[in-house]
Design a protein around this motif. Structure first.
Motif, PDB file in Angstrom:
ATOM      1  N   GLY A  70      -8.122   3.407   8.059  1.00 23.53           N
ATOM      2  CA  GLY A  70      -9.462   3.115   7.526  1.00 23.53           C
ATOM      3  C   GLY A  70      -9.712   1.621   7.429  1.00 23.53           C
ATOM      4  N   GLY A  71      -8.644   0.866   7.174  1.00 28.51           N
ATOM      5  CA  GLY A  71      -8.781  -0.583   7.018  1.00 28.51           C
ATOM      6  C   GLY A  71      -9.067  -1.290   8.316  1.00 28.51           C
ATOM      7  N   ASN A  77       0.934   6.999  -6.380  1.00 30.81           N
ATOM      8  CA  ASN A  77      -0.230   7.883  -6.483  1.00 30.81           C
ATOM      9  C   ASN A  77       0.137   9.337  -6.230  1.00 30.81           C
ATOM     10  OD1 ASN A  77      -1.858   5.678  -6.957  1.00 30.81           O
ATOM     11  ND2 ASN A  77      -2.582   5.503  -4.831  1.00 30.81           N
ATOM     12  N   ASP A 135       0.837  -1.206   0.000  1.00 26.13           N
ATOM     13  CA  ASP A 135       0.000   0.000   0.000  1.00 26.13           C
ATOM     14  C   ASP A 135       0.869   1.253   0.000  1.00 26.13           C
ATOM     15  OD1 ASP A 135       0.954  -0.479   2.567  1.00 26.13           O
ATOM     16  OD2 ASP A 135      -0.993  -0.243   3.567  1.00 26.13           O
ATOM     17  N   ALA A 161      -3.621   6.985   6.486  1.00 21.68           N
ATOM     18  CA  ALA A 161      -5.070   7.095   6.440  1.00 21.68           C
ATOM     19  C   ALA A 161      -5.678   5.787   5.937  1.00 21.68           C
ATOM     20  CB  ALA A 161      -5.477   8.258   5.527  1.00 21.68           C
ATOM     21  N   ARG A 162      -5.053   5.219   4.921  1.00 19.70           N
ATOM     22  CA  ARG A 162      -5.565   3.963   4.350  1.00 19.70           C
ATOM     23  C   ARG A 162      -5.503   2.840   5.385  1.00 19.70           C
ATOM     24  NH1 ARG A 162      -3.041   2.193  -1.462  1.00 19.70           N
ATOM     25  NH2 ARG A 162      -3.636  -0.007  -1.408  1.00 19.70           N
ATOM     26  N   ARG A 163      -4.413   2.771   6.109  1.00 16.87           N
ATOM     27  CA  ARG A 163      -4.285   1.691   7.098  1.00 16.87           C
ATOM     28  C   ARG A 163      -5.258   1.899   8.254  1.00 16.87           C
ATOM     29  NH1 ARG A 163       2.245   0.321   7.284  1.00 16.87           N
ATOM     30  NH2 ARG A 163       2.379  -0.169   5.038  1.00 16.87           N
ATOM     31  N   GLU A 214       2.211   1.855  -3.420  1.00  8.93           N
ATOM     32  CA  GLU A 214       1.137   2.371  -4.270  1.00  8.93           C
ATOM     33  C   GLU A 214       0.909   3.848  -4.013  1.00  8.93           C
ATOM     34  OE1 GLU A 214      -1.488  -1.752  -4.705  1.00  8.93           O
ATOM     35  OE2 GLU A 214      -2.235  -0.122  -3.446  1.00  8.93           O
ATOM     36  N   GLU A 215       0.975   4.251  -2.737  1.00  8.98           N
ATOM     37  CA  GLU A 215       0.745   5.662  -2.426  1.00  8.98           C
ATOM     38  C   GLU A 215       1.919   6.533  -2.868  1.00  8.98           C
ATOM     39  OE1 GLU A 215      -2.060   6.753  -1.864  1.00  8.98           O
ATOM     40  OE2 GLU A 215      -3.119   4.967  -1.174  1.00  8.98           O
ATOM     41  N   ALA A 234      -1.133   9.404   3.181  1.00  7.21           N
ATOM     42  CA  ALA A 234      -2.196   8.630   2.524  1.00  7.21           C
ATOM     43  C   ALA A 234      -2.165   7.175   2.990  1.00  7.21           C
ATOM     44  CB  ALA A 234      -2.027   8.712   1.003  1.00  7.21           C
ATOM     45  N   THR A 235      -0.965   6.642   3.184  1.00  4.21           N
ATOM     46  CA  THR A 235      -0.863   5.251   3.650  1.00  4.21           C
ATOM     47  C   THR A 235      -1.375   5.126   5.076  1.00  4.21           C
ATOM     48  OG1 THR A 235       1.089   5.016   2.262  1.00  4.21           O
ATOM     49  CG2 THR A 235       0.701   3.284   3.882  1.00  4.21           C
TER      50      THR A 235
END
Ligand code: FES
Ligand code: FES
Length: 170
Positions: free
Chosen positions: A167-168, A105, A98, A163-165, A101-102, A160-161
């Motif tokens: 959120g997961g 991105n 992830d 936040a993504r983690r 990927e960020e 962003a990572t």
């Protein structure tokens, strides 16, 4: 005869180091002065960890040693005996993470040279501080230089990572 004796001397100096690299046990025969960075690249065959300043200034050679981010140019191979090393190849052995990927991105990958070290350092930062502030990200990544000056994009990728983690976890 002289050269055979010189070769014997070199062989005498090699030390066998056994360590775990990306989950696999590896043994390498290295001179005592060989750095972990060179051992990983030349003996283990993992070129993802980059060699640049060789004096602990740029962070291009960052790996995880027993889970802690270190500059592998400042660690001797023999010091890694019995320890666990994770390189960029190990982090991404199941495909892009992830975090990677960020980085993409955010447009943080420019020439790309510093990115393996940046990703390993950022992974360590997020493992030790899952919700870092911008200042904490800049501080945590301060040992990793980027000649392309993509610092703002790198910060965005780490945010962003995080936040993504988080959120997961819902
Ligand atoms: S190559 Fe290790 S810090 Fe620069
Ligand atoms: S992306 Fe070029 S040195 Fe960082």
């Amino acid at each position: 005869m002289t050269s055979a004796r010189a070769d014997d001397h070199l062989l005498d100096e090699l030390q066998t180091v056994t360590l775990t690299v990306n989950g696999s046990r590896r043994s390498v025969a290295v001179p005592p002065h060989r750095t972990l960075l060179d051992g990983l690249r030349e003996e283990v065959g993992l070129p993802g960890t980059k060699s640049c300043c060789a004096e602990g200034e740029c962070g291009a050679c960052t790996v995880l040693l027993d889970g802690r981010a270190v500059n592998s140019c400042l660690v001797l191979c023999v010091e890694a005996e019995g320890h666990e090393v994770t390189t960029i190849e190990g982090l991404s052995q199941d495909g892009l993470t992830d975090l990677q990927e960020e980085f993409l991105n955010a447009g943080a990958v420019q020439c790309g040279f510093c990115i393996p070290g940046q990703v390993v350092a950022a992974e360590y930062l997020l493992r030790t501080n899952p919700s870092p502030s911008e200042d904490e990200i800049r501080e945590g990544m301060s040992g990793n230089l980027c000649r392309c000056a993509g610092y703002q994009r790198i910060v965005r990728a780490v945010q962003a990572t995080a936040a993504r983690r988080s959120g997961g976890d819902d």
